[in-house]
Write an enzyme that holds these catalytic residues in place. Structure first.
Site, mmCIF file in Angstrom:
data_model
loop_
_atom_site.group_PDB
_atom_site.id
_atom_site.type_symbol
_atom_site.label_atom_id
_atom_site.label_comp_id
_atom_site.label_asym_id
_atom_site.label_seq_id
_atom_site.Cartn_x
_atom_site.Cartn_y
_atom_site.Cartn_z
ATOM 1 C CG HIS A 252 0.476 -4.732 3.089
ATOM 2 N ND1 HIS A 252 0.083 -3.783 3.635
ATOM 3 C CD2 HIS A 252 -0.014 -5.154 1.834
ATOM 4 C CE1 HIS A 252 -0.896 -3.361 2.893
ATOM 5 N NE2 HIS A 252 -0.993 -4.084 1.627
ATOM 6 C CD GLU A 307 0.241 -7.295 -3.193
ATOM 7 O OE1 GLU A 307 0.662 -7.757 -2.346
ATOM 8 O OE2 GLU A 307 -0.288 -6.207 -3.513
#
Length: 358
Positions: A252, A307
């Protein structure tokens, strides 16, 4: 100093969320997001972001009833939705419909009622569009159900279990708000011009539509579908790492340790009475992938992001991949709306400089 994409440039002060990437923490206002997802409903957290305090019983009732009241589309909106071309993407449909909706006065100064009406209507727009494309009669919303219960009911055509409702509700709470990301920035820039509320939300949807911002869960599903069984995990991940491929759902831009939203989703999924097979595969692949990432990329800090487990949740709920970004947007509209309202409280139009080069 020139910084491409305004990376690391502080552009606003906000009370809405605090993202601490190195520590792996996320707060909505003064509360840790894990606490909110564990203890409160979609309606309570949405109210909290929009108003700055958790609702009293009376405030909750009024907010909840307002959401239920505004779920239905007008005849004009329903007819417009039917006329949109089939090739238009779900995010394109959402962008078009939001810009056309008849809601409370959305002109400056903004009213919270505009946000409430848009939050209420997005699930109806999304599910009606899917039904129309599939040649089915759209399922009307039910005002006797909560926001998430109703959303799942319109997706599936029948009421879902408490576990399934909890899965989706946790995901939607965890994705409501996340600082000054691209779509939120787009919303605030538009709001700073004193444009109408519709336009600010439409700007956010346009930014979310881009695959660099809103499309990651589909890639995770492709990865797990390719792996298919636990026995295949190590060999497939090794091959991808050797070939220099990105492992979808890991890493991320902000978090240098585990994404707290992924951790919260994972904990919720593992505490369910019956863990879906697909979730069991995701848990196994996560363990093997993190071990291999430490071996192949020891200088990186790559862990599962939101996600990854969002894909596990949405796949387990049998939600089609072409709905993922729209579903994400149906949650993030709460954060967009809160930022638009915050921008209006102490507004300065955004006008960064551009460095001319020849």
């Amino acid at each position: 100093m020139y910084k491409p994409g305004l990376k690391d440039v502080v552009a606003i002060e906000t009370k809405l969320s605090n993202v601490e990437g190195e520590e792996g923490r996320l707060q909505y206002r003064r509360h840790n997001v894990k606490e909110l997802a564990d203890r409160y409903t979609f309606e309570e957290v949405a109210y909290y972001l929009l108003n700055g305090h958790l609702p009293s019983k009376e405030e909750y009732y009024e907010f909840d009833q307002s959401l239920r009241k505004h779920r239905n589309l007008s005849d004009a909106s329903f007819n417009l939705l039917k006329q949109l071309p089939e090739h238009l993407s779900m995010m394109g449909v959402m962008r078009t419909m939001v810009s056309s909706l008849e809601i409370a006065s959305s002109k400056w100064p903004y009213e919270k009622q505009s946000a409430i009406q848009l939050i209420a209507k997005l699930p109806t727009i999304i599910t009606h569009r899917v039904d129309m494309l599939n040649g089915h009669q759209p399922i009307n919303p039910r005002n006797d159900l909560t926001h998430v219960e109703n959303f799942l009911y319109m997706i599936a055509g029948h009421e879902k279990s408490n576990d399934e409702v909890k899965m989706l509700e946790t995901y939607l709470i965890l994705t409501m708000e996340h600082g000054l990301n691209a779509s939120t920035f787009a919303a605030r820039v538009t709001a700073s011009t004193q444009s109408d509320f519709h336009s600010a939300i439409t700007s956010a949807i346009g930014a979310m539509k881009g695959p660099l911002h809103g499309g990651a869960p589909s890639g995770v599903i492709d990865l797990l579908d390719e792996i298919a069984t636990k026995d295949n995990a190590v060999n497939i991940i090794k091959r991808k790492l050797t070939n220099g491929e990105r492992i979808m759902g890991f890493g991320h831009r902000v978090y240098q340790t585990q994404d707290p939203r992924a951790e919260t989703l994972k904990n919720m999924l593992t505490q369910m009475e019956h863990t879906p097979d697909w979730v069991d595969l995701a848990l196994h692949v996560e363990t093997e992938t993190i071990n291999l990432l430490k071996e192949y990329k020891p200088d990186k800090h790559l862990y599962t992001n939101v996600e990854y487990y969002a894909a596990a949740v949405l796949k387990s709920l049998q939600i089609q991949p072409d709905m993922f970004t729209a579903l994400f947007s149906s949650s993030r509209i709460v954060g967009w709306s809160a930022h638009i309202l915050e921008q209006a409280e102490n507004n300065t139009i955004f006008r960064p400089l551009a460095k001319y080069i020849d």
